[in-house]
Design a protein around this motif. Structure first.
Motif, PDB file in Angstrom:
ATOM      1  N   ARG A 107      -3.048  -0.594  -4.036  1.00 21.48           N
ATOM      2  CA  ARG A 107      -2.132   0.553  -4.000  1.00 21.48           C
ATOM      3  C   ARG A 107      -2.582   1.652  -3.051  1.00 21.48           C
ATOM      4  N   PHE A 108      -3.860   2.003  -3.071  1.00 26.77           N
ATOM      5  CA  PHE A 108      -4.315   3.195  -2.357  1.00 26.77           C
ATOM      6  C   PHE A 108      -5.147   2.931  -1.098  1.00 26.77           C
ATOM      7  N   PHE A 109      -5.830   1.808  -0.996  1.00 30.30           N
ATOM      8  CA  PHE A 109      -6.810   1.652   0.072  1.00 30.30           C
ATOM      9  C   PHE A 109      -6.525   0.510   1.031  1.00 30.30           C
ATOM     10  N   GLU A 110      -5.692  -0.437   0.657  1.00 30.78           N
ATOM     11  CA  GLU A 110      -5.405  -1.586   1.520  1.00 30.78           C
ATOM     12  C   GLU A 110      -4.456  -1.157   2.626  1.00 30.78           C
ATOM     13  N   MET A 111      -4.703  -1.644   3.825  1.00 29.98           N
ATOM     14  CA  MET A 111      -3.889  -1.236   4.973  1.00 29.98           C
ATOM     15  C   MET A 111      -2.560  -1.971   5.066  1.00 29.98           C
ATOM     16  N   ALA A 112      -2.510  -3.210   4.570  1.00 31.97           N
ATOM     17  CA  ALA A 112      -1.271  -3.988   4.729  1.00 31.97           C
ATOM     18  C   ALA A 112      -0.469  -3.999   3.469  1.00 31.97           C
TER      19      ALA A 112
END
Length: 159
Positions: free
Chosen positions: A154-159
């Protein structure tokens, strides 16, 4: 109390995570993401291949459900669709736990209505995305581990 470290793997086709004990490099469990899915989908498996739990999210990554290998719902996570701060609600049965990591902090402390912390997920500064997970005895380890994956998604993944 259980402590684990959840680390995202580099160079994997799908999003995968290794789970270790703090200070150890021995992989105890793995979270395997499904490749090319509209809805986020992950499986928590022991190194022996035994399935422990699954994590499924909706398209907008605002709702996630954690299920045991037998299909029983262990928990659900709800994230606001629009928010200034990183917040979440964790539901285990009828009990709600809330966490607020603020705008820039990476510490999610899930607390009950009385203010007792039952789960802490801390984003560790590292070259790879890494989370320290501490669960109290009344929370299943699967819930803590897959909640860290949901937070990353939700908060840290780029894709």
């Amino acid at each position: 109390m259980c402590q684990f470290v959840v680390t995202q793997r580099f160079m994997a086709l799908a999003t995968n995570y290794d789970i270790t004990q703090p200070g150890s490099s021995e992989v105890l469990m793995t979270v395997k993401g499904a490749l090319m899915r509209v809805f986020p989908s992950f499986s928590l498996v022991e190194e022996t291949g035994t399935s422990l739990a699954t994590l499924r999210g909706n398209f907008t990554k605002t709702r996630f459900r954690i299920r045991a290998a037998n299909g029983n719902v262990l928990a659900s996570l709800h994230f606001p669709a629009v928010a200034v701060e990183k917040t979440l609600s964790l539901f285990i049965g009828e009990t709600e736990y809330t966490a607020n990591a603020g705008m820039f902090r990476g510490v999610f402390q899930c607390k009950d209505a009385s203010g007792s912390t039952v789960l802490e997920i801390f984003k560790v500064r590292s070259m790879r995305d890494r989370f320290s997970v501490v669960t109290k005895d009344d929370i299943d380890r699967e819930v803590g581990l897959l909640a860290a994956v949901a937070i990353h998604s939700r908060f840290f993944e780029m894709a």
